[in-house]
Design a protein around this motif. Structure first.
Motif: not given
Length: 391
Positions: A101-107
């Motif tokens: 799932r997408p989330r803040s800070g994902l790289t």
């Protein structure tokens, strides 16, 4: 009908074996043997090597410290230190992709050239609902799902997701699970496709293991002993498998690891209390095997510190068990015997109840006999241990 013949022998008499056959299919003329019930009485749960978790519980209740508990079950070991990361094969993700799932800070990072990309929350002005890594020959394809999948980047070599220390939600065929650290799309050591490997700090890994192995609300010293055993087991596997794409798996084949969802604040305190502590022997991490219960007597393992010894605390803590099995099913697993007649215990290790764990058994049938191990019998019927007797 169940007829007990001589001591350790259970089954039907040869004369009655044919009468135990029922017609299975009138048109084909095939027959099957009627069920033959065998009662199995046993003690313990698991292989009995190393630490007994129920024994640790009983010892902690009696006032033993986690050091004393470990000293009893791993004779001659000493305490050392360990840190770093552990690579865990996530067996529940049976797909060839790694989907999150997408989330803040994902790289996402390419392991081929080290290049890292920050993953946006929108692609082509549409909100991203999932990101995934799929194999693309020797490289990796990074894709975003809006209302459909779009290829976003092509990465050199293997690739992995990271979220700067925050948990990542992995989407698998059996549901969503949160993990700390990195989620890597790793080439398997054999075969094709990709494995999902969680590269996680050692202490975070142990926090995800301990409550899955013992109740977090058990006495603190029992939980702390489990933390040291689990940490030691993982570090030993890491040392033994440097060239493999993972150190150990997340199931009972290794030790159960459930990620963030498996953590518990009470168990986390006991993990922190033993931070970095591992058992050492002859300069290397010990093979810290453990099982639920040894039935009152530990089993000798492959290392000198894994000794066979009486464990009355375990015997007083974990209750005996009983199971009823169908002896006629042995004919399907070992068909050379023909019709099942009887089964007998022919060898034990001499340690503990009933004369010890079953080492060998003989299945007698109308066409011949089959010699098997106690563990084969245990696994075939799903019994708790090989410390049993037939009655």
């Amino acid at each position: 009908m169940v007829v007990a013949l001589t001591m350790g022998v259970v089954g039907t008499s040869p004369a009655s074996a044919r009468s135990q056959m029922d017609r299975e299919d009138d048109r084909s003329g095939h027959y099957r043997q009627a069920p033959v019930e065998i009662t199995v009485d046993g003690q313990g749960f698991g292989h009995g090597i190393g630490m007994s978790q129920w024994g640790a519980y009983g010892r902690a209740k009696a006032g033993d410290t986690w050091r004393q508990i470990l000293g009893f079950y791993y004779r001659g070991t000493s305490l050392g230190g360990a840190n770093g990361k552990i690579r865990v094969l996530l067996e529940g993700d049976t797909s060839t992709d790694v989907k999150v799932r997408p989330r803040s800070g994902l790289t996402v990072q390419s392991l081929g050239n080290g290049r890292t990309w920050r993953l946006p929350v929108r692609v082509d002005r549409r909100k991203v609902t999932q990101w995934r890594i799929t194999p693309d020959g020797a490289g990796s394809r990074i894709s975003a799902n809006t209302n459909r999948w779009h290829v976003w980047k092509n990465a050199k070599g293997e690739a992995q997701f990271n979220a700067s220390g925050a948990p990542i939600t992995l989407l698998t065929p059996n549901g969503a699970h949160e993990y700390r650290g990195i989620l890597r799309s790793a080439r398997p050591d054999t075969g094709k496709g990709r494995d999902t490997v969680n590269v996680v700090p050692l202490e975070s890994y142990v926090k995800g293991v301990v409550p899955s192995e013992v109740p977090a609300l058990w006495p603190d010293d029992a939980v702390a002993a489990q933390a040291v055993a689990a940490r030691t087991y993982a570090v030993r596997e890491r040392a033994d498998n440097p060239s493999r794409s993972y150190d150990l798996c997340d199931s009972a084949h290794c030790q159960v690891y459930s990620g963030v969802g498996g953590e518990h604040p009470d168990a986390n305190d006991d993990v922190s209390r033993t931070r970095g502590r591992v058992l050492m022997y002859a300069g290397k991490p010990a093979f810290a095997q453990f099982s639920a219960s040894n039935g009152g007597y530990t089993t000798a393992g492959s290392e000198p510190y894994l000794v066979a010894q009486p464990d009355p605390v375990d015997e007083a803590t974990y209750d005996p068990w009983q199971a009823t099995v169908d002896g006629s099913k042995l004919s399907s697993r070992w068909p050379k015997i023909g019709t099942f007649v009887s089964v007998e215990v022919t060898g034990r290790d001499g340690n503990g109840a009933y004369g010890g764990r079953v080492t060998t058994m003989v299945i007698h049938g109308s066409s011949g006999d089959a010699t098997i191990t106690g563990d084969q019998f245990r696994i075939f019927y799903g019994l708790k241990s090989s410390l049993f007797q037939l009655s």
